[in-house]
Design a protein around this motif. Structure first.
Motif, PDB file in Angstrom:
ATOM      1  N   GLU A 199       0.816  -1.217   0.000  1.00  0.00           N
ATOM      2  CA  GLU A 199       0.000   0.000   0.000  1.00  0.00           C
ATOM      3  C   GLU A 199       0.849   1.267   0.000  1.00  0.00           C
ATOM      4  OE1 GLU A 199       0.438  -2.317   2.518  1.00  0.00           O
ATOM      5  OE2 GLU A 199      -1.026  -1.813   4.078  1.00  0.00           O
ATOM      6  N   VAL A 200       2.195   1.095   0.182  1.00  0.00           N
ATOM      7  CA  VAL A 200       3.087   2.257   0.094  1.00  0.00           C
ATOM      8  C   VAL A 200       3.429   2.479  -1.374  1.00  0.00           C
ATOM      9  CG1 VAL A 200       5.351   3.192   0.718  1.00  0.00           C
ATOM     10  CG2 VAL A 200       4.048   1.858   2.390  1.00  0.00           C
ATOM     11  N   ILE A 201       3.127   3.675  -1.885  1.00  0.00           N
ATOM     12  CA  ILE A 201       3.305   3.903  -3.323  1.00  0.00           C
ATOM     13  C   ILE A 201       4.442   4.870  -3.644  1.00  0.00           C
ATOM     14  CG2 ILE A 201       1.043   3.255  -4.244  1.00  0.00           C
ATOM     15  CD1 ILE A 201       1.271   6.764  -3.618  1.00  0.00           C
ATOM     16  N   PHE A 202       4.909   5.574  -2.623  1.00  0.00           N
ATOM     17  CA  PHE A 202       6.000   6.536  -2.858  1.00  0.00           C
ATOM     18  C   PHE A 202       6.662   6.800  -1.518  1.00  0.00           C
ATOM     19  CE2 PHE A 202       7.818  10.811  -3.173  1.00  0.00           C
ATOM     20  CZ  PHE A 202       8.472  10.751  -4.389  1.00  0.00           C
ATOM     21  N   SER A 203       7.960   7.101  -1.550  1.00  0.00           N
ATOM     22  CA  SER A 203       8.610   7.446  -0.289  1.00  0.00           C
ATOM     23  C   SER A 203       9.706   8.460  -0.561  1.00  0.00           C
ATOM     24  CB  SER A 203       9.181   6.197   0.376  1.00  0.00           C
ATOM     25  OG  SER A 203      10.205   5.642  -0.414  1.00  0.00           O
ATOM     26  N   TYR A 204       9.986   9.260   0.453  1.00  0.00           N
ATOM     27  CA  TYR A 204      11.010  10.291   0.313  1.00  0.00           C
ATOM     28  C   TYR A 204      11.858  10.329   1.582  1.00  0.00           C
ATOM     29  CZ  TYR A 204      13.386  14.734  -0.032  1.00  0.00           C
ATOM     30  OH  TYR A 204      14.369  15.698  -0.056  1.00  0.00           O
ATOM     31  N   GLY A 205      13.175  10.295   1.431  1.00  0.00           N
ATOM     32  CA  GLY A 205      14.052  10.241   2.596  1.00  0.00           C
ATOM     33  C   GLY A 205      15.177  11.251   2.558  1.00  0.00           C
ATOM     34  N   VAL A 206      15.553  11.699   3.738  1.00  0.00           N
ATOM     35  CA  VAL A 206      16.668  12.626   3.908  1.00  0.00           C
ATOM     36  C   VAL A 206      17.191  12.437   5.332  1.00  0.00           C
ATOM     37  CG1 VAL A 206      14.908  14.393   4.338  1.00  0.00           C
ATOM     38  CG2 VAL A 206      17.254  15.085   4.074  1.00  0.00           C
ATOM     39  N   SER A 207      18.512  12.555   5.504  1.00  0.00           N
ATOM     40  CA  SER A 207      19.125  12.408   6.817  1.00  0.00           C
ATOM     41  C   SER A 207      18.676  11.093   7.464  1.00  0.00           C
ATOM     42  CB  SER A 207      18.783  13.627   7.680  1.00  0.00           C
ATOM     43  OG  SER A 207      19.341  13.540   8.966  1.00  0.00           O
ATOM     44  N   ASP A 208      18.151  11.155   8.686  1.00  0.00           N
ATOM     45  CA  ASP A 208      17.743   9.914   9.379  1.00  0.00           C
ATOM     46  C   ASP A 208      16.238   9.697   9.293  1.00  0.00           C
ATOM     47  OD1 ASP A 208      16.954  11.980  11.041  1.00  0.00           O
ATOM     48  OD2 ASP A 208      17.457  10.928  12.894  1.00  0.00           O
ATOM     49  N   GLU A 209      15.591  10.304   8.305  1.00  0.00           N
ATOM     50  CA  GLU A 209      14.126  10.167   8.233  1.00  0.00           C
ATOM     51  C   GLU A 209      13.664   9.648   6.875  1.00  0.00           C
ATOM     52  OE1 GLU A 209      12.807  14.420   8.570  1.00  0.00           O
ATOM     53  OE2 GLU A 209      11.894  13.987   6.625  1.00  0.00           O
ATOM     54  N   TYR A 210      12.490   9.058   6.869  1.00  0.00           N
ATOM     55  CA  TYR A 210      11.848   8.630   5.628  1.00  0.00           C
ATOM     56  C   TYR A 210      10.343   8.821   5.760  1.00  0.00           C
ATOM     57  CZ  TYR A 210      14.187   6.778   1.542  1.00  0.00           C
ATOM     58  OH  TYR A 210      14.842   6.688   0.337  1.00  0.00           O
ATOM     59  N   SER A 211       9.712   9.302   4.688  1.00  0.00           N
ATOM     60  CA  SER A 211       8.252   9.441   4.661  1.00  0.00           C
ATOM     61  C   SER A 211       7.685   8.428   3.670  1.00  0.00           C
ATOM     62  CB  SER A 211       7.844  10.841   4.208  1.00  0.00           C
ATOM     63  OG  SER A 211       8.321  11.814   5.112  1.00  0.00           O
ATOM     64  N   PHE A 212       6.700   7.656   4.101  1.00  0.00           N
ATOM     65  CA  PHE A 212       6.074   6.647   3.239  1.00  0.00           C
ATOM     66  C   PHE A 212       4.629   7.050   2.978  1.00  0.00           C
ATOM     67  CE2 PHE A 212       9.465   4.500   5.580  1.00  0.00           C
ATOM     68  CZ  PHE A 212      10.177   3.939   4.526  1.00  0.00           C
ATOM     69  N   ILE A 213       4.287   7.157   1.695  1.00  0.00           N
ATOM     70  CA  ILE A 213       2.936   7.583   1.322  1.00  0.00           C
ATOM     71  C   ILE A 213       2.068   6.346   1.090  1.00  0.00           C
ATOM     72  CG2 ILE A 213       1.581   9.053  -0.234  1.00  0.00           C
ATOM     73  CD1 ILE A 213       4.024  10.454   1.114  1.00  0.00           C
ATOM     74  N   LEU A 214       0.929   6.301   1.775  1.00  0.00           N
ATOM     75  CA  LEU A 214       0.000   5.180   1.615  1.00  0.00           C
ATOM     76  C   LEU A 214      -1.036   5.504   0.546  1.00  0.00           C
ATOM     77  CD1 LEU A 214      -0.745   4.545   5.401  1.00  0.00           C
ATOM     78  CD2 LEU A 214       0.884   3.317   3.957  1.00  0.00           C
ATOM     79  N   LYS A 215      -1.307   4.522  -0.271  1.00  0.00           N
ATOM     80  CA  LYS A 215      -2.337   4.651  -1.305  1.00  0.00           C
ATOM     81  C   LYS A 215      -3.629   5.169  -0.679  1.00  0.00           C
ATOM     82  CE  LYS A 215      -2.232   1.029  -3.990  1.00  0.00           C
ATOM     83  NZ  LYS A 215      -2.572  -0.354  -4.367  1.00  0.00           N
ATOM     84  N   ARG A 216      -4.319   6.033  -1.396  1.00  0.00           N
ATOM     85  CA  ARG A 216      -5.472   6.725  -0.816  1.00  0.00           C
ATOM     86  C   ARG A 216      -6.587   5.799  -0.348  1.00  0.00           C
ATOM     87  NH1 ARG A 216      -7.573  12.203  -3.505  1.00  0.00           N
ATOM     88  NH2 ARG A 216      -6.867  11.212  -5.401  1.00  0.00           N
ATOM     89  N   SER A 217      -6.723   4.676  -1.042  1.00  0.00           N
ATOM     90  CA  SER A 217      -7.846   3.790  -0.727  1.00  0.00           C
ATOM     91  C   SER A 217      -7.476   2.725   0.287  1.00  0.00           C
ATOM     92  CB  SER A 217      -8.333   3.126  -2.009  1.00  0.00           C
ATOM     93  OG  SER A 217      -7.230   2.507  -2.635  1.00  0.00           O
ATOM     94  N   SER A 218      -6.272   2.835   0.910  1.00  0.00           N
ATOM     95  CA  SER A 218      -5.797   1.692   1.688  1.00  0.00           C
ATOM     96  C   SER A 218      -6.177   1.703   3.170  1.00  0.00           C
ATOM     97  CB  SER A 218      -4.275   1.557   1.546  1.00  0.00           C
ATOM     98  OG  SER A 218      -3.641   2.655   2.150  1.00  0.00           O
TER      99      SER A 218
END
Ligand code: DGT
Ligand code: MG
Ligand code: MG
Ligand code: MG
Length: 243
Positions: free
Chosen positions: A67-86
């Protein structure tokens, strides 16, 4: 004996459900990575191997949590985007956050040696995590832009700071020199004092990392790219990501 009504007990769990048809963003962040980076002698300001290890773990998350469709990371962090319908089936948001955090952490430990063959892992890496729902694609784009702007601002500051320190300034002198400077002044400081053109510094450091499913000739695979995700052009070239 009191008769327990199951629906009544379950009600308290469902109250915390994620809003349906919103973009859920799970952001994980390394706990006390300032210390973790020191202990493991990460290069300053950026340790490429450490960043690549983070990217490898993010790729693992994309494979494991479909259900994770995109992610963006920098330094010690990461953002995971969940599919809208999930979020519909989910009972509680903490299940997905805790699963992603523990998966990411164990992958970080498993892959450590591959990225740091000469450095023993001497303290446990750990990550915190949260999930936030964004109600529209525009707001999600603003969120991602915010993280990438943050990456740029921090990287520019840190690059200047550590160049000054490495050239013999004390940390407080470096801080004083950089206090209140704008982006342009930092570019000039790097160019005039150290002969560095900021725009030639590695893209991974300036732009962070995006890991996502790419569709190519009917096949899809996870790729890691270091691209501008603020401008429309990236999203126009990958319309299926936020479709
Ligand atoms: P936290 O998140 O509140 O538990 O505390 P920290 O220490 O993790 O702080 P945070 O997340 O705001 O900032 C990340 C820290 O991680 C930063 O102070 C420096 C360190 N760090 C991250 N990546 C690198 C790297 O590539 N090289 C070095 N030397 N340090 C890094
Ligand atoms: Mg934190
Ligand atoms: Mg941290
Ligand atoms: Mg951080």
């Amino acid at each position: 004996i009191r008769r327990i009504d199951k629906d009544y007990v379950k009600y308290f769990q469902s109250k915390n459900k994620l809003m349906p048809y919103t973009w859920g963003v799970i952001r994980i962040d390394g706990c006390h990575f300032h210390k973790f980076a020191d202990v493991h002698k990460f290069e300053k300001p950026n340790d490429e191997q450490a960043l690549k290890l983070m990217n490898e773990c993010a790729v693992g998350v994309l494979h494991e949590f479909r259900e994770v469709i995109f992610s963006y990371g920098v330094s010690d962090e990461y953002s995971f985007i969940l599919k809208r319908s999930s979020h519909l089936q989910r009972t509680h948001p903490s299940d997905i956050v805790s699963s992603v955090v523990s998966f990411f952490t164990s992958m970080y430990m498993m892959k450590w040696k591959a990225f740091f063959p000469l450095t023993d892992l001497v303290c446990q890496p750990s990550f915190d995590g949260r999930v936030v729902c964004y109600s529209s694609t525009d707001i999600l784009r603003d969120y991602l832009s915010w993280r990438q702007v943050d990456c740029h601002i921090n990287n520019q500051y840190n690059t200047c700071f550590w160049m000054l320190v490495k050239s013999g300034k004390s940390r407080s002198e470096a801080q004083q020199i950089l206090k209140g400077t704008q982006s342009q002044e930092k570019m000039e400081l790097l160019a005039n004092n150290f002969g560095i053109d900021y725009n030639t510094i590695g893209q991974m450091l300036r732009l962070g990392s995006s890991a996502f499913w790419e569709e190519e000739n009917g096949c899809s695979k996870v790729v890691v790219q270091h691209c501008n995700i603020i401008d429309d052009s990236f999203w126009e070239a990958h319309p299926y990501i936020l479709a």
